[in-house]
Enzyme design. Structure first.
Site, PDB file in Angstrom:
ATOM      1  N   GLY A  46      32.858   3.769  69.471  1.00  0.00           N
ATOM      2  CA  GLY A  46      32.911   4.987  68.673  1.00  0.00           C
ATOM      3  C   GLY A  46      33.060   6.199  69.571  1.00  0.00           C
ATOM      4  N   GLN A  51      31.785  14.826  72.099  1.00  0.00           N
ATOM      5  CA  GLN A  51      31.884  14.200  73.427  1.00  0.00           C
ATOM      6  C   GLN A  51      33.139  14.615  74.187  1.00  0.00           C
ATOM      7  OE1 GLN A  51      31.010  10.181  71.555  1.00  0.00           O
ATOM      8  NE2 GLN A  51      30.156   9.882  73.591  1.00  0.00           N
ATOM      9  N   CYS A  92      26.184   4.631  75.562  1.00  0.00           N
ATOM     10  CA  CYS A  92      26.939   5.814  75.139  1.00  0.00           C
ATOM     11  C   CYS A  92      27.943   6.153  76.230  1.00  0.00           C
ATOM     12  CB  CYS A  92      25.981   6.990  74.919  1.00  0.00           C
ATOM     13  SG  CYS A  92      26.817   8.498  74.385  1.00  0.00           S
ATOM     14  N   LEU A  93      29.164   6.479  75.827  1.00  0.00           N
ATOM     15  CA  LEU A  93      30.196   6.851  76.796  1.00  0.00           C
ATOM     16  C   LEU A  93      29.804   8.124  77.553  1.00  0.00           C
ATOM     17  CD1 LEU A  93      33.356   6.129  74.613  1.00  0.00           C
ATOM     18  CD2 LEU A  93      32.482   4.736  76.518  1.00  0.00           C
ATOM     19  N   HIS A 134      24.492   6.887  65.429  1.00  0.00           N
ATOM     20  CA  HIS A 134      24.641   7.361  66.815  1.00  0.00           C
ATOM     21  C   HIS A 134      25.684   8.484  66.886  1.00  0.00           C
ATOM     22  CE1 HIS A 134      25.207   6.365  71.308  1.00  0.00           C
ATOM     23  NE2 HIS A 134      26.274   7.093  71.037  1.00  0.00           N
ATOM     24  N   GLU A 135      26.807   8.303  66.185  1.00  0.00           N
ATOM     25  CA  GLU A 135      27.885   9.314  66.235  1.00  0.00           C
ATOM     26  C   GLU A 135      27.499  10.592  65.490  1.00  0.00           C
ATOM     27  OE1 GLU A 135      29.915   8.656  68.369  1.00  0.00           O
ATOM     28  OE2 GLU A 135      29.902   6.474  68.408  1.00  0.00           O
ATOM     29  N   HIS A 138      25.528  12.771  67.629  1.00  0.00           N
ATOM     30  CA  HIS A 138      26.336  13.578  68.563  1.00  0.00           C
ATOM     31  C   HIS A 138      26.762  14.891  67.913  1.00  0.00           C
ATOM     32  CE1 HIS A 138      26.906  11.147  72.160  1.00  0.00           C
ATOM     33  NE2 HIS A 138      27.347  10.101  71.487  1.00  0.00           N
TER      34      HIS A 138
HETATM   35  O1  GNR Z   1      30.644   2.244  72.894  1.00  0.00           O
HETATM   36  C1  GNR Z   1      29.543   2.444  72.403  1.00  0.00           C
HETATM   37  N1  GNR Z   1      28.712   1.419  72.176  1.00  0.00           N
HETATM   38  C2  GNR Z   1      27.513   1.524  71.470  1.00  0.00           C
HETATM   39  C3  GNR Z   1      26.621   0.474  71.552  1.00  0.00           C
HETATM   40  C4  GNR Z   1      25.440   0.531  70.856  1.00  0.00           C
HETATM   41  C5  GNR Z   1      25.148   1.616  70.079  1.00  0.00           C
HETATM   42  C6  GNR Z   1      26.015   2.676  70.006  1.00  0.00           C
HETATM   43  C7  GNR Z   1      27.193   2.626  70.694  1.00  0.00           C
HETATM   44  S1  GNR Z   1      28.314   3.948  70.573  1.00  0.00           S
HETATM   45  C8  GNR Z   1      29.131   3.833  72.103  1.00  0.00           C
HETATM   46  C9  GNR Z   1      30.270   4.824  72.174  1.00  0.00           C
HETATM   47  C10 GNR Z   1      29.706   6.227  72.126  1.00  0.00           C
HETATM   48  O2  GNR Z   1      29.126   6.746  73.029  1.00  0.00           O
HETATM   49  N2  GNR Z   1      29.813   6.855  70.998  1.00  0.00           N
HETATM   50  O3  GNR Z   1      29.254   8.073  70.860  1.00  0.00           O
HETATM   51 NI    NI Z   2      27.615   8.145  72.217  1.00  0.00          NI
END
Ligand code: GNR
Ligand code: NI
Length: 167
Positions: A46, A51, A92-93, A134-135, A138
């Site tokens: 995601g 980001q 998270c990236l 999670h997104e 952000h």
């Molecule tokens: O790539 C991603 N993997 C992930 C794994 C577990 C819970 C959430 C994520 S999201 C993350 C990509 C990202 O940072 N999205 O904001």
């Molecule tokens: Ni993330």
């Protein structure tokens, strides 16, 4: 199409609260396409606009095995429908290389606009439920490291800052 630069914790821009998209026009679709390309290149499931330092309420996701089923969420609204905590090891990236268990509500309902500005509603479960939460965090300036201990968070911060200095 373009690959966008992904901000890394503790960049203060990651704390910005994104603004709603006023109209889903070609410029928004361009952003969506660039975000999808960036997500695939970074091998993430995601990506939130925050980001890539664009402070609009836009999310892209792809939890499919084949990496060919991108989903777009514009102005997502979330409602918890089952508060029971569900734990998942998140990454998270914007926090590259670190993974921690995070507890979130098990089930949510999400209403959003697609790339044509049409509203849709889903009740995601499993990884999709975790990722959407999670997104959306952000877009509200929140990171998964905010849910772990300050000690662990500060260790991660130090390590990422050290890597930046060496880069
Ligand atoms: O790539 C991603 N993997 C992930 C794994 C577990 C819970 C959430 C994520 S999201 C993350 C990509 C990202 O940072 N999205 O904001
Ligand atoms: Ni993330």
């Amino acid at each position: 199409m373009a690959i966008l630069e992904i901000l890394e914790f503790p960049d203060p821009q990651l704390r910005t609260i994104a603004k709603p998209v006023e109209g889903v026009d070609d410029s928004v679709r361009q952003l969506v396409d660039d975000m999808i390309e960036t997500m695939y290149e970074a091998e993430g499931v995601g990506l939130a606009a925050t980001q890539v330092n664009v402070h609009k309420r836009v999310i892209v996701l792809d939890v499919s095995e084949g990496r060919d089923q991108a989903q777009v969420f514009i102005n997502p609204k979330i409602k918890v429908i089952d508060e029971t905590p569900h734990s998942y090891q998140e990454g998270c990236l914007s926090v590259p290389g670190f993974y921690e268990e995070v507890e979130r509500p098990t089930a949510v309902k999400v209403a959003a606009l697609d790339r044509h500005g049409e509203q849709f509603i889903i009740e995601p479960d499993g990884l999709l439920s975790v990722c959407i939460q999670h997104e959306i965090d952000h877009l509200n300036g929140k990171l998964f490291v905010d849910y772990i201990s300050a000690l662990k968070r500060n260790r991660i911060k130090q390590k990422l800052q050290k890597e930046k200095r060496l880069a």
